[in-house]
Design a protein around this motif. Structure first.
Motif, PDB file in Angstrom:
ATOM      1  N   GLY A 469       0.926  -1.367   0.070  1.00  0.00           N
ATOM      2  CA  GLY A 469      -0.030   0.108   0.214  1.00  0.00           C
ATOM      3  C   GLY A 469       0.622   1.248   0.038  1.00  0.00           C
ATOM      4  N   VAL A 470       2.013   1.194  -0.644  1.00  0.00           N
ATOM      5  CA  VAL A 470       2.829   2.385  -0.878  1.00  0.00           C
ATOM      6  C   VAL A 470       2.527   3.121  -2.025  1.00  0.00           C
ATOM      7  CG1 VAL A 470       5.223   3.235  -1.106  1.00  0.00           C
ATOM      8  CG2 VAL A 470       4.652   1.435   0.660  1.00  0.00           C
ATOM      9  N   SER A 471       2.454   4.603  -1.803  1.00  0.00           N
ATOM     10  CA  SER A 471       2.073   5.184  -3.061  1.00  0.00           C
ATOM     11  C   SER A 471       3.226   5.764  -3.664  1.00  0.00           C
ATOM     12  CB  SER A 471       1.300   6.669  -2.357  1.00  0.00           C
ATOM     13  OG  SER A 471       1.065   7.363  -3.580  1.00  0.00           O
ATOM     14  N   ILE A 472       3.468   5.570  -4.930  1.00  0.00           N
ATOM     15  CA  ILE A 472       4.649   6.006  -6.041  1.00  0.00           C
ATOM     16  C   ILE A 472       4.047   7.191  -7.019  1.00  0.00           C
ATOM     17  CG2 ILE A 472       6.324   5.322  -7.602  1.00  0.00           C
ATOM     18  CD1 ILE A 472       6.080   2.564  -6.213  1.00  0.00           C
ATOM     19  N   ARG A 473       4.437   8.212  -6.771  1.00  0.00           N
ATOM     20  CA  ARG A 473       4.249   9.128  -7.791  1.00  0.00           C
ATOM     21  C   ARG A 473       5.405   9.444  -8.692  1.00  0.00           C
ATOM     22  NH1 ARG A 473      -1.032  11.845  -5.449  1.00  0.00           N
ATOM     23  NH2 ARG A 473      -0.970  13.325  -7.122  1.00  0.00           N
ATOM     24  N   THR A 474       5.063   9.502 -10.121  1.00  0.00           N
ATOM     25  CA  THR A 474       6.135  10.115 -11.059  1.00  0.00           C
ATOM     26  C   THR A 474       5.872  11.292 -11.759  1.00  0.00           C
ATOM     27  OG1 THR A 474       5.484   8.357 -12.509  1.00  0.00           O
ATOM     28  CG2 THR A 474       7.197   7.601 -10.924  1.00  0.00           C
ATOM     29  N   TYR A 475       6.703  11.861 -11.759  1.00  0.00           N
ATOM     30  CA  TYR A 475       6.314  13.312 -12.673  1.00  0.00           C
ATOM     31  C   TYR A 475       7.523  13.446 -13.723  1.00  0.00           C
ATOM     32  CZ  TYR A 475       3.909  14.187  -8.697  1.00  0.00           C
ATOM     33  OH  TYR A 475       2.982  14.123  -7.397  1.00  0.00           O
ATOM     34  N   GLU A 476       7.284  14.020 -14.858  1.00  0.00           N
ATOM     35  CA  GLU A 476       8.117  14.712 -15.697  1.00  0.00           C
ATOM     36  C   GLU A 476       8.450  16.048 -15.799  1.00  0.00           C
ATOM     37  OE1 GLU A 476       6.575  12.692 -19.392  1.00  0.00           O
ATOM     38  OE2 GLU A 476       6.911  10.748 -18.245  1.00  0.00           O
ATOM     39  N   ILE A 477       7.860  16.667 -15.060  1.00  0.00           N
ATOM     40  CA  ILE A 477       7.843  18.119 -15.123  1.00  0.00           C
ATOM     41  C   ILE A 477       8.172  18.709 -13.331  1.00  0.00           C
ATOM     42  CG2 ILE A 477       6.932  20.383 -15.334  1.00  0.00           C
ATOM     43  CD1 ILE A 477       5.383  19.226 -17.717  1.00  0.00           C
ATOM     44  N   ILE A 478       9.486  19.202 -13.137  1.00  0.00           N
ATOM     45  CA  ILE A 478       9.377  19.317 -11.888  1.00  0.00           C
ATOM     46  C   ILE A 478       8.289  20.310 -11.056  1.00  0.00           C
ATOM     47  CG2 ILE A 478      11.118  20.642 -10.155  1.00  0.00           C
ATOM     48  CD1 ILE A 478      13.393  19.738 -11.363  1.00  0.00           C
ATOM     49  N   TYR A 479       8.114  21.397 -11.776  1.00  0.00           N
ATOM     50  CA  TYR A 479       7.034  21.974 -11.008  1.00  0.00           C
ATOM     51  C   TYR A 479       5.735  21.337 -10.627  1.00  0.00           C
ATOM     52  CZ  TYR A 479       4.069  23.633 -14.950  1.00  0.00           C
ATOM     53  OH  TYR A 479       3.302  23.717 -16.057  1.00  0.00           O
ATOM     54  N   GLU A 496      -5.183  11.098  -6.973  1.00  0.00           N
ATOM     55  CA  GLU A 496      -4.134  10.629  -7.540  1.00  0.00           C
ATOM     56  C   GLU A 496      -4.198   9.964  -9.035  1.00  0.00           C
ATOM     57  OE1 GLU A 496      -0.232   8.108  -6.280  1.00  0.00           O
ATOM     58  OE2 GLU A 496      -1.821   8.556  -5.061  1.00  0.00           O
ATOM     59  N   ILE A 497      -3.442  10.500  -9.933  1.00  0.00           N
ATOM     60  CA  ILE A 497      -3.579   9.720 -11.374  1.00  0.00           C
ATOM     61  C   ILE A 497      -2.462   8.537 -11.348  1.00  0.00           C
ATOM     62  CG2 ILE A 497      -3.293   9.919 -13.754  1.00  0.00           C
ATOM     63  CD1 ILE A 497      -5.784  11.308 -12.819  1.00  0.00           C
ATOM     64  N   ARG A 498      -2.662   7.377 -11.396  1.00  0.00           N
ATOM     65  CA  ARG A 498      -1.527   6.552 -11.422  1.00  0.00           C
ATOM     66  C   ARG A 498      -1.325   5.907 -13.119  1.00  0.00           C
ATOM     67  NH1 ARG A 498      -2.106   1.213  -8.421  1.00  0.00           N
ATOM     68  NH2 ARG A 498      -4.036   1.121  -9.521  1.00  0.00           N
ATOM     69  N   VAL A 583      12.442   0.417 -27.578  1.00  0.00           N
ATOM     70  CA  VAL A 583      11.344  -0.247 -26.862  1.00  0.00           C
ATOM     71  C   VAL A 583      10.217   0.537 -26.642  1.00  0.00           C
ATOM     72  CG1 VAL A 583      10.642  -1.428 -24.622  1.00  0.00           C
ATOM     73  CG2 VAL A 583      13.076  -1.898 -25.732  1.00  0.00           C
ATOM     74  N   ILE A 584       9.032   0.187 -27.070  1.00  0.00           N
ATOM     75  CA  ILE A 584       7.898   1.077 -26.743  1.00  0.00           C
ATOM     76  C   ILE A 584       6.988   0.503 -25.458  1.00  0.00           C
ATOM     77  CG2 ILE A 584       5.753   2.012 -27.543  1.00  0.00           C
ATOM     78  CD1 ILE A 584       6.875   2.091 -30.311  1.00  0.00           C
ATOM     79  N   GLU A 585       6.773   1.172 -24.564  1.00  0.00           N
ATOM     80  CA  GLU A 585       6.151   0.947 -23.457  1.00  0.00           C
ATOM     81  C   GLU A 585       4.727   1.612 -23.266  1.00  0.00           C
ATOM     82  OE1 GLU A 585       7.838   0.336 -19.138  1.00  0.00           O
ATOM     83  OE2 GLU A 585       6.835   2.412 -19.180  1.00  0.00           O
ATOM     84  N   CYS A 586       3.502   0.707 -23.363  1.00  0.00           N
ATOM     85  CA  CYS A 586       2.378   1.518 -23.352  1.00  0.00           C
ATOM     86  C   CYS A 586       1.878   1.462 -22.079  1.00  0.00           C
ATOM     87  CB  CYS A 586       1.431   0.536 -24.069  1.00  0.00           C
ATOM     88  SG  CYS A 586      -0.244   0.925 -24.373  1.00  0.00           S
ATOM     89  N   PHE A 587       1.460   2.471 -21.608  1.00  0.00           N
ATOM     90  CA  PHE A 587       0.772   2.622 -20.322  1.00  0.00           C
ATOM     91  C   PHE A 587      -0.506   3.599 -20.213  1.00  0.00           C
ATOM     92  CE2 PHE A 587       1.614   7.341 -19.328  1.00  0.00           C
ATOM     93  CZ  PHE A 587       2.651   7.299 -20.212  1.00  0.00           C
ATOM     94  N   ILE A 588      -1.663   3.222 -19.445  1.00  0.00           N
ATOM     95  CA  ILE A 588      -2.797   3.989 -19.310  1.00  0.00           C
ATOM     96  C   ILE A 588      -2.780   4.622 -18.066  1.00  0.00           C
ATOM     97  CG2 ILE A 588      -4.170   2.539 -20.690  1.00  0.00           C
ATOM     98  CD1 ILE A 588      -5.151   1.192 -17.859  1.00  0.00           C
ATOM     99  N   LEU A 589      -3.615   5.733 -17.733  1.00  0.00           N
ATOM    100  CA  LEU A 589      -3.520   6.541 -16.648  1.00  0.00           C
ATOM    101  C   LEU A 589      -4.974   6.152 -15.722  1.00  0.00           C
ATOM    102  CD1 LEU A 589      -2.745   9.921 -17.970  1.00  0.00           C
ATOM    103  CD2 LEU A 589      -1.368   8.572 -16.984  1.00  0.00           C
ATOM    104  N   GLU A 590      -4.863   5.899 -14.573  1.00  0.00           N
ATOM    105  CA  GLU A 590      -5.780   5.560 -13.805  1.00  0.00           C
ATOM    106  C   GLU A 590      -6.288   6.373 -12.742  1.00  0.00           C
ATOM    107  OE1 GLU A 590      -6.599   0.743 -14.055  1.00  0.00           O
ATOM    108  OE2 GLU A 590      -5.732   1.585 -12.181  1.00  0.00           O
ATOM    109  N   LYS A 591      -7.528   6.904 -12.425  1.00  0.00           N
ATOM    110  CA  LYS A 591      -7.720   7.564 -11.133  1.00  0.00           C
ATOM    111  C   LYS A 591      -7.656   6.702  -9.903  1.00  0.00           C
ATOM    112  CE  LYS A 591     -10.006  11.852 -12.137  1.00  0.00           C
ATOM    113  NZ  LYS A 591     -11.339  12.688 -12.076  1.00  0.00           N
TER     114      LYS A 591
END
Ligand code: GDP
Length: 593
Positions: A469-479, A496-498, A583-591
């Motif tokens: 149950g640990v939350s990981i949030r990743t970002y590509e823009i610092i702000y 949170e969008i996962r 390599v192409i990684e495909c992902f979806i965004l989930e609330k």
């Protein structure tokens, strides 16, 4: 002024371009220009290290000295040391000092195992070390009449696994750092783990016998990591040792006694019997054999012990030398037989009145376990914030991972700036690199969340995070990252969008189609590629583009998805630079919530 007429300035180990300019009375533009002429592209808010800053300063006519920083004491984590929690209900008049329990952490190959052997050899009471043939996961030595208990499973995986299960054996951490190698990634992790657990650190600077040993360099690194050596007026004792040649081992033990004295580690030998399972396994002839570390009270033969959902009456009890024991007081490691089941390392154990009471407690625990699994608490930002608001937490604990060291520093300093209001931000660990299982373990054990900048969580880490149950949030823009944390502090966080990775494909060849652009001819190697998913293009393990799929075809047909094992053509919107081997990684965004 120095002898050669240069002006002297003191600089910290890291400094922003703006501050550096200010200290020299120069304009930031001047500094940026000098940096550029030395091949460093930096903006005004970027941090540069001491060596880089020194080069700039010397070009502008200054001589530099490294500034001695105020000791960076670990911030309050709101957690009190585990042994204090254990004795909190005991009668203060019955408390006595007990031997410290020490665990050895450090980077692989820096000499943890060799050091444990050296200590065992030099100081086991009565010189019986040679006679010890079995390792039970802990042993005790004596130094100047004081006993010290060592946990014999080096490395922070064991240490953190224990904390994640709610227990903690060690009172003091000995951090082994090889003098020829210095601070390495696992050294940093170990420091973060010890700090998060509020366990004091003594540094054993090992391998000083080697020609390549560079103690001053290592001390500087330690100081930069907030462990200021005592000889530089800091609080961290650094003992140079050679585990291999058993040199200065006594000094290390002396340092342990010194730190233990200052901590007043106590227990009530007459109090309730409680401690931690160090290890356990099934032996064909003996049944379940478990090593227990008694942390309070006195364990006796015939006691009924319960640990997790395992319980039983002690049929036999031995010390670490394999000698029979009838009683074991605080800080004593013992091996016992008689448990019904194999408890897990890190489980707390306690003594109960009789087997009936043990059975009832086990039944209760099993039920609780089922219920808590159904509603596993999540360490999400929102959840943490609500705990902060209700007064349960006074701080937001974060583990920060970023792609490169250069982006880590501005992130850490911006995050630290945010936490100056009523809630503090405590960054337990900040390092360059992908998010791994160790980060998740640390987060789980410390109720922290992990934030990543331009990095991914690897698959084992993702699985563990889900289980814990640990939350990981990743970002590509610092702000965005800063904004999110700021919102969390203000309690205005959006759900949170996962990102959920659904599949991956290898690019086998690239076709150019006029008016359409380049299409990647791929084979799906994992999961599936979805037409409405998002993609990341990776080259040599690095993300080079993130965006949307513009077309997905299987044998010239437009399709919604292509599964593992099948070939397909993928067009990536606004990205034409795709190459075979990507390599192409495909992902979806989930609330989430
Ligand atoms: P661990 O992975 O941290 O447990 O490291 P080990 O104890 O297995 O040691 C790794 C290597 O370093 C082994 O080859 C040891 O012999 C060597 N080593 C350990 N301590 C010393 C030391 O004080 N001096 C030298 N020269 N080598 C050492």
């Amino acid at each position: 002024m120095s002898d050669n007429g240069q002006k002297i300035i003191e600089l910290p180990s890291m400094i922003t371009v703006r501050d550096l300019a200010q200290r020299m009375g120069a304009s930031p533009i001047q500094v940026i220009k000098v940096l550029m002429s030395n091949g460093v592209i930096a903006n005004i808010n970027q941090q540069v290290d001491f060596d880089t800053a020194s080069i700039v300063a010397s070009e502008l006519g200054f001589e530099t000295h490294q500034e001695m920083l105020e000791e960076e004491t670990p911030k309050e984590t709101g957690e009190i040391p585990f042994w204090r929690q254990i004795i909190s209900g005991e009668d203060p008049h019955q408390l006595v000092t007990r031997p410290p329990v020490v665990t050895i952490l450090g980077h692989v190959d820096h000499g943890k195992t060799t050091l444990l052997d050296a200590i065992r050899h030099t100081n086991v009471a009565g010189g019986e070390a040679g006679g010890i043939t079995q390792h039970i996961g802990a042993y005790q030595v004596e130094h100047k009449g004081h006993a010290i208990t060592f946990l014999d499973t080096p490395g922070h995986a064991a240490f953190t696994a224990m904390r994640a299960r709610g227990a903690q054996g060690a009172d003091i951490v000995v951090l082994v750092v090889a003098a020829n190698d210095g601070i390495m990634p696992q050294t940093r992790e170990a420091i973060a783990h010890a700090r998060a657990a509020r366990v004091p650190i003594i540094v054993a600077m090992n391998k000083i016998d080697l020609d390549g040993a560079n103690p001053d360099f290592v001390k500087r690194q330690l100081a930069d990591a907030g462990l200021i050596p005592d000889e530089w007026d800091g609080n961290t004792i650094v003992v140079p040792v050679s585990a291999k040649f058993r040199k200065n081992i006594e000094d290390l033990l002396e340092a342990i006694n010194l730190v233990a004295d200052s901590m007043e580690i106590q227990a009530n030998p007459k109090g309730r019997v409680i401690g931690t399972i160090i290890e356990a396994q099934v032996d064909r002839s003996k049944g379940v054999v478990a090593t227990l570390l008694v942390q309070n009270g006195t364990l006796e033969m015939g006691d009924v012990v319960i640990a997790g959902t395992a319980y039983g009456r002690i049929r036999a009890m031995f010390d670490f030398r394999g000698k029979k024991l009838h009683k074991a007081g605080p800080s004593t490691p013992v091996q016992i037989m008689g448990l019904s089941d194999v408890p897990q390392a890190g489980d707390l154990f306690q003594v109960v009145d009789n087997e009936k009471a043990a059975r009832e407690l086990v039944a209760e625990r099993k039920l609780q376990h089922q219920e808590s699994r159904a509603a596993a608490p999540k360490a999400t930002l929102e959840e943490l914030f609500s705990r902060v608001q209700s007064g349960e937490e006074r701080e937001l604990r974060l583990i920060v991972k970023a792609d490169v060291q250069g982006s880590l520093e501005p992130i850490v300093s911006s995050l630290n700036d945010l936490g100056k209001e009523e809630i503090s931000i405590n960054i337990l660990h900040a390092e360059a690199g992908n998010i791994g299982e160790n980060d998740v373990m640390l987060a789980a054990a410390s109720h922290a969340i992990i934030i990543g900048f331009n990095v991914q969580a690897d698959t084992p880490a993702r699985r563990l995070a889900e289980a814990e149950g640990v939350s990981i949030r990743t970002y590509e823009i610092i702000y965005r990252m800063i904004e999110d944390v700021e919102k969390a502090l203000k309690g205005m966080l959006e759900p949170e969008i996962r990102e959920v990775v659904v599949g991956q494909a290898d690019v086998l060849m690239v076709f150019h189609i006029s008016r359409v652009g380049n299409i990647a001819g791929c084979k799906v190697t994992q999961g599936e590629i979805r037409r409405n998913g998002k993609v990341r293009v990776k080259r040599n393990g690095e993300i080079i583009f993130t965006g949307d799929i513009s077309s997905l075809k299987h044998e010239k047909e437009d399709v919604r998805e292509v599964r593992q094992g099948y070939e397909c053509g993928i067009g990536v919107r606004n990205f034409d630079n795709i190459l075979a081997g990507d390599v192409i990684e495909c992902f979806i965004l989930e609330k989430n919530g």
